[in-house]
Structures are given as C-alpha cells and as structure tokens.
Design a protein around this motif. Structure first.
Motif, PDB file in Angstrom:
ATOM      1  N   MET A 178       0.623  -1.023  -0.024  1.00 55.46           N
ATOM      2  CA  MET A 178      -0.092  -0.012  -0.014  1.00 55.46           C
ATOM      3  C   MET A 178       0.809   1.358  -0.018  1.00 55.46           C
ATOM      4  SD  MET A 178      -3.023   1.385  -0.044  1.00 55.46           S
ATOM      5  CE  MET A 178      -4.164  -0.195   0.579  1.00 55.46           C
ATOM      6  N   VAL A 179       0.774   2.307  -0.940  1.00 58.86           N
ATOM      7  CA  VAL A 179       1.130   3.608  -1.060  1.00 58.86           C
ATOM      8  C   VAL A 179       0.510   4.406  -0.263  1.00 58.86           C
ATOM      9  CG1 VAL A 179       2.344   5.195  -2.630  1.00 58.86           C
ATOM     10  CG2 VAL A 179       2.382   2.892  -3.043  1.00 58.86           C
ATOM     11  N   ASN A 180       0.862   4.887   0.716  1.00 56.77           N
ATOM     12  CA  ASN A 180       0.365   6.052   1.592  1.00 56.77           C
ATOM     13  C   ASN A 180       0.563   7.327   0.998  1.00 56.77           C
ATOM     14  OD1 ASN A 180      -1.307   4.308   3.248  1.00 56.77           O
ATOM     15  ND2 ASN A 180       0.629   4.147   4.407  1.00 56.77           N
ATOM     16  N   VAL A 181      -0.314   8.329   0.638  1.00 54.70           N
ATOM     17  CA  VAL A 181      -0.153   9.694   0.109  1.00 54.70           C
ATOM     18  C   VAL A 181      -0.642  10.567   0.977  1.00 54.70           C
ATOM     19  CG1 VAL A 181      -0.325  10.986  -1.956  1.00 54.70           C
ATOM     20  CG2 VAL A 181      -0.222   8.678  -2.233  1.00 54.70           C
ATOM     21  N   LEU A 182       0.166  11.710   1.235  1.00 59.74           N
ATOM     22  CA  LEU A 182      -0.253  13.071   1.833  1.00 59.74           C
ATOM     23  C   LEU A 182      -0.398  13.981   0.568  1.00 59.74           C
ATOM     24  CD1 LEU A 182      -0.530  15.191   3.929  1.00 59.74           C
ATOM     25  CD2 LEU A 182       2.001  15.242   4.077  1.00 59.74           C
ATOM     26  N   ILE A 183      -1.389  14.546   0.613  1.00 61.61           N
ATOM     27  CA  ILE A 183      -1.821  15.604  -0.294  1.00 61.61           C
ATOM     28  C   ILE A 183      -1.705  17.306   0.467  1.00 61.61           C
ATOM     29  CG2 ILE A 183      -3.259  16.813  -2.120  1.00 61.61           C
ATOM     30  CD1 ILE A 183      -4.720  14.084  -2.157  1.00 61.61           C
ATOM     31  N   VAL A 184      -0.837  17.854  -0.153  1.00 59.63           N
ATOM     32  CA  VAL A 184      -0.468  19.283   0.406  1.00 59.63           C
ATOM     33  C   VAL A 184      -0.831  20.361  -0.937  1.00 59.63           C
ATOM     34  CG1 VAL A 184       1.198  20.936   1.262  1.00 59.63           C
ATOM     35  CG2 VAL A 184       1.297  18.360   1.723  1.00 59.63           C
ATOM     36  N   ASP A 185      -2.047  21.077  -0.441  1.00 55.28           N
ATOM     37  CA  ASP A 185      -2.497  22.046  -1.448  1.00 55.28           C
ATOM     38  C   ASP A 185      -3.444  23.012  -0.780  1.00 55.28           C
ATOM     39  OD1 ASP A 185      -3.810  23.492  -3.672  1.00 55.28           O
ATOM     40  OD2 ASP A 185      -2.592  22.052  -4.904  1.00 55.28           O
ATOM     41  N   ASP A 186      -3.160  24.224  -0.881  1.00 55.26           N
ATOM     42  CA  ASP A 186      -4.171  25.169  -0.220  1.00 55.26           C
ATOM     43  C   ASP A 186      -5.421  25.417  -0.917  1.00 55.26           C
ATOM     44  OD1 ASP A 186      -2.879  26.374  -2.642  1.00 55.26           O
ATOM     45  OD2 ASP A 186      -3.099  28.621  -1.758  1.00 55.26           O
TER      46      ASP A 186
ATOM     47  N   GLU B 263      -4.359  15.175   4.470  1.00 58.60           N
ATOM     48  CA  GLU B 263      -4.432  16.318   3.589  1.00 58.60           C
ATOM     49  C   GLU B 263      -3.816  17.519   4.263  1.00 58.60           C
ATOM     50  OE1 GLU B 263      -8.134  17.442   1.824  1.00 58.60           O
ATOM     51  OE2 GLU B 263      -8.320  15.213   0.948  1.00 58.60           O
ATOM     52  N   ALA B 264      -3.009  18.535   3.651  1.00 57.27           N
ATOM     53  CA  ALA B 264      -2.842  19.724   4.384  1.00 57.27           C
ATOM     54  C   ALA B 264      -2.841  20.661   3.413  1.00 57.27           C
ATOM     55  CB  ALA B 264      -1.047  19.448   4.648  1.00 57.27           C
ATOM     56  N   CYS B 265      -3.201  22.087   4.066  1.00 52.35           N
ATOM     57  CA  CYS B 265      -3.491  23.344   3.323  1.00 52.35           C
ATOM     58  C   CYS B 265      -2.172  24.173   3.179  1.00 52.35           C
ATOM     59  CB  CYS B 265      -4.664  24.043   3.592  1.00 52.35           C
ATOM     60  SG  CYS B 265      -4.541  24.283   5.255  1.00 52.35           S
TER      61      CYS B 265
ATOM     62  N   PRO C  12       0.359  29.988   1.182  1.00 53.30           N
ATOM     63  CA  PRO C  12       0.377  31.125   1.851  1.00 53.30           C
ATOM     64  C   PRO C  12       1.519  31.435   3.005  1.00 53.30           C
ATOM     65  CG  PRO C  12      -1.460  29.950   2.442  1.00 53.30           C
ATOM     66  CD  PRO C  12      -0.842  29.172   1.425  1.00 53.30           C
ATOM     67  N   ASP C  13       1.857  30.223   3.679  1.00 60.33           N
ATOM     68  CA  ASP C  13       2.808  30.345   4.599  1.00 60.33           C
ATOM     69  C   ASP C  13       4.062  30.280   4.477  1.00 60.33           C
ATOM     70  OD1 ASP C  13       2.567  27.580   4.563  1.00 60.33           O
ATOM     71  OD2 ASP C  13       2.864  27.277   6.577  1.00 60.33           O
ATOM     72  N   CYS C  14       4.396  29.238   3.405  1.00 59.02           N
ATOM     73  CA  CYS C  14       5.673  29.196   2.989  1.00 59.02           C
ATOM     74  C   CYS C  14       5.841  28.557   1.790  1.00 59.02           C
ATOM     75  CB  CYS C  14       6.426  28.437   4.046  1.00 59.02           C
ATOM     76  SG  CYS C  14       6.008  26.506   4.070  1.00 59.02           S
ATOM     77  N   THR C  15       6.730  28.314   0.873  1.00 57.28           N
ATOM     78  CA  THR C  15       6.697  27.646  -0.231  1.00 57.28           C
ATOM     79  C   THR C  15       6.763  26.362   0.058  1.00 57.28           C
ATOM     80  OG1 THR C  15       9.309  27.630  -0.645  1.00 57.28           O
ATOM     81  CG2 THR C  15       8.129  29.735  -1.227  1.00 57.28           C
TER      82      THR C  15
ATOM     83  N   MET D  87      -8.609  21.331  -5.344  1.00 63.38           N
ATOM     84  CA  MET D  87      -7.714  20.583  -6.016  1.00 63.38           C
ATOM     85  C   MET D  87      -7.283  19.254  -5.169  1.00 63.38           C
ATOM     86  SD  MET D  87      -5.209  20.010  -8.323  1.00 63.38           S
ATOM     87  CE  MET D  87      -5.594  21.683  -9.200  1.00 63.38           C
ATOM     88  N   ARG D  88      -7.295  19.306  -3.723  1.00 66.45           N
ATOM     89  CA  ARG D  88      -6.937  18.224  -2.922  1.00 66.45           C
ATOM     90  C   ARG D  88      -8.082  17.259  -3.224  1.00 66.45           C
ATOM     91  NH1 ARG D  88      -6.597  22.137   1.034  1.00 66.45           N
ATOM     92  NH2 ARG D  88      -8.482  21.414   2.531  1.00 66.45           N
ATOM     93  N   ARG D  89      -9.559  17.558  -3.317  1.00 63.89           N
ATOM     94  CA  ARG D  89     -10.616  16.752  -3.303  1.00 63.89           C
ATOM     95  C   ARG D  89     -10.408  15.799  -4.776  1.00 63.89           C
ATOM     96  NH1 ARG D  89     -16.006  19.558  -3.678  1.00 63.89           N
ATOM     97  NH2 ARG D  89     -15.190  20.091  -1.506  1.00 63.89           N
ATOM     98  N   ALA D  90     -10.253  16.675  -5.660  1.00 64.13           N
ATOM     99  CA  ALA D  90      -9.753  16.178  -7.251  1.00 64.13           C
ATOM    100  C   ALA D  90      -8.798  14.899  -7.140  1.00 64.13           C
ATOM    101  CB  ALA D  90      -9.518  17.037  -8.332  1.00 64.13           C
ATOM    102  N   VAL D  91      -7.523  15.488  -6.711  1.00 66.63           N
ATOM    103  CA  VAL D  91      -6.398  14.587  -6.677  1.00 66.63           C
ATOM    104  C   VAL D  91      -6.886  13.022  -5.633  1.00 66.63           C
ATOM    105  CG1 VAL D  91      -4.125  14.313  -5.651  1.00 66.63           C
ATOM    106  CG2 VAL D  91      -4.645  16.392  -6.972  1.00 66.63           C
ATOM    107  N   ARG D  92      -7.497  13.606  -4.566  1.00 72.69           N
ATOM    108  CA  ARG D  92      -7.768  12.329  -3.635  1.00 72.69           C
ATOM    109  C   ARG D  92      -8.632  11.324  -4.343  1.00 72.69           C
ATOM    110  NH1 ARG D  92      -9.209  10.829   1.647  1.00 72.69           N
ATOM    111  NH2 ARG D  92      -8.119  12.651   2.544  1.00 72.69           N
ATOM    112  N   GLU D  93      -9.548  11.899  -5.149  1.00 77.49           N
ATOM    113  CA  GLU D  93     -10.499  10.875  -6.080  1.00 77.49           C
ATOM    114  C   GLU D  93      -9.663  10.037  -6.991  1.00 77.49           C
ATOM    115  OE1 GLU D  93     -13.476  13.241  -7.908  1.00 77.49           O
ATOM    116  OE2 GLU D  93     -14.476  13.657  -5.953  1.00 77.49           O
TER     117      GLU D  93
END
Length: 243
Positions: A1-9, A32-34, A58-61, A13-19
C-alpha cells in the motif's frame, strides 16, 4: 500500500487528486494539508510514503515545506505538484530533496505513474523539462571538463534515502581552470539571486528591495559574469549545484 499525503491550499484541488488516487488499487490518501506547517504536522504523524507538494502556498513555499517534511519524515518521497512549467523551479525542487516534479495539467494516469515512481525512489520529471536538464548538464560538463582537462564536476541532489552523484572527468592532460572558476558574489548579488530563484523579474526585485530597476539589471549582469552563466536558469542551476 502506498500512503499519500496531499498538500495544497485549494480544497477543490485536494478533493480532485484524492478521487484519482483512491480509485487506484494499492494507494491510499492518509492525510491532507493546506499549508507548509500543516504538512509538517501531518507528515510527522502519518509518515507517508509519498507527499504531493504544491509550490505556491500562503505560509511558506513548497520547497521550504519539503525540507520540513523530510526532516520529520525522512523516508517520505516528495513530488512537487505545481502549475508552473519552469525549469529553475525544477532545479530547486531537486536540490531540496524532491523525487519528482509534475504539473497540474497532468493526466490522471500520469499522476498515478509519478506517485509509483516516487514510491520506488525513482526520479520523475516531465519529458520537456528533463530534456532541458540534460541540456544544462551537458553544457556544464563541457564548461568544466573541456579541453581535455582533469577538472571533475560533481553534481548531487539530496533524496530521503540516498545521494546521487554524476561525475565527469577529463582523461588526459592538464588545463588552467582559473578563467572558468566562479567568483564570489556580494551580499546584494546573493540577495538578488535568491529572489531570482523564486521567479521574480527585475521589476519585482526592484520593488521588493526598494532600488532602481536599472540597478537590479546591473547586478544580474554581474551575477552572470561572475558565475560564467548565460542566463538566469543557468545561474540558479550552477549555484544550486555548488550549494
């Protein structure tokens, strides 16, 4: 199993990638993280195999967030996931430890492929950008190893599990390499180069530093001359290699 963390503000976009990811057998979105801070917290808690990292947050690159994530989850592989088709950002991503660089206009199958590549610890780069990297690598090698010289140019990038090196050496003869060695930059030139890495244009740099645009132009030309670089991308690339 490949576990993925999605980081996008952007939540959409996070929802589309998750699907897309959750339709793939053997893949799971664990968090997920924003923003960069949240990415660091989630990475430390979930220790994901792969992190899809946006650049413009917004907070860092995304590059700063990549360093934070790899510090608290060293076995994770980060794939920069951005809308920017810029080779200088690709160089910066690799220098910060990312295992891939893909753009948001990518097809779903290609996204899954990129995640699989990162999970295998394989570098994944779009074809057009990969071609540009090869062009600059070859140019750099010729500059340092030309005329039969024995000067060795070692190029490295940090990854979570290993450091890769590419070395080119001349096989015979000696050469005087003084003329091709870069000269040190002033503090102001380093400051301008850092802003160039962030994609700032001369006018934007002038506004940010409260100096004339003509002064910025002069500093940029001095940077090119000192580093023996032909353009911004090469200057950024050469200093990333040396750093």
């Amino acid at each position: 199993m490949v576990n993925v963390l999605i980081v996008d503000d952007h939540s959409l976009m996070r929802r589309a990638v998750r699907e897309v990811i959750e339709k793939e057998p053997g893949m799971c979105v664990v968090a997920e993280a924003c923003n960069g801070h949240e990415a660091e917290v989630q990475a430390a808690e979930t220790q994901p195999d792969v992190v899809l990292m946006d650049v413009d947050m917004p907070d860092c690159t995304g590059f700063e967030a990549t360093e934070r994530v790899l510090a608290c989850s060293p076995h994770s592989r980060v794939v920069i996931f951005t809308s920017f088709h810029q080779e200088q950002l690709l160089f910066q991503a690799i220098q910060k430890g990312a295992m891939g660089y893909i753009t948001k206009d990518i097809e779903p199958d290609a996204l899954i492929h990129a995640i699989h590549c990162a999970a295998r610890n394989d570098l994944c780069i779009p074809g057009a950008l990969a071609t540009q990297i090869l062009t600059y690598l070859r140019s750099s090698w010729k500059m340092h190893a030309g005329y039969g010289g024995m000067l060795s140019s070692s190029i490295s990038y940090r990854t979570p599990r290993r450091t890769a090196h590419i070395t080119v050496s001349g096989e015979s003869g000696l050469s005087d390499t003084t003329s091709t060695m870069p000269r040190p930059l002033t503090d102001r030139e380093k400051q301008i180069l850092d802003l160039m890495r962030k994609g700032r244009k001369n006018r934007e740099i002038a506004l940010e530093l409260s100096i004339a645009e003509s002064t910025v132009h002069k500093h940029v030309q001095n940077i090119f001359e000192k580093l023996h670089a032909r353009n911004r991308t090469e200057a950024i690339y050469l200093t990333s290699v040396e750093g």
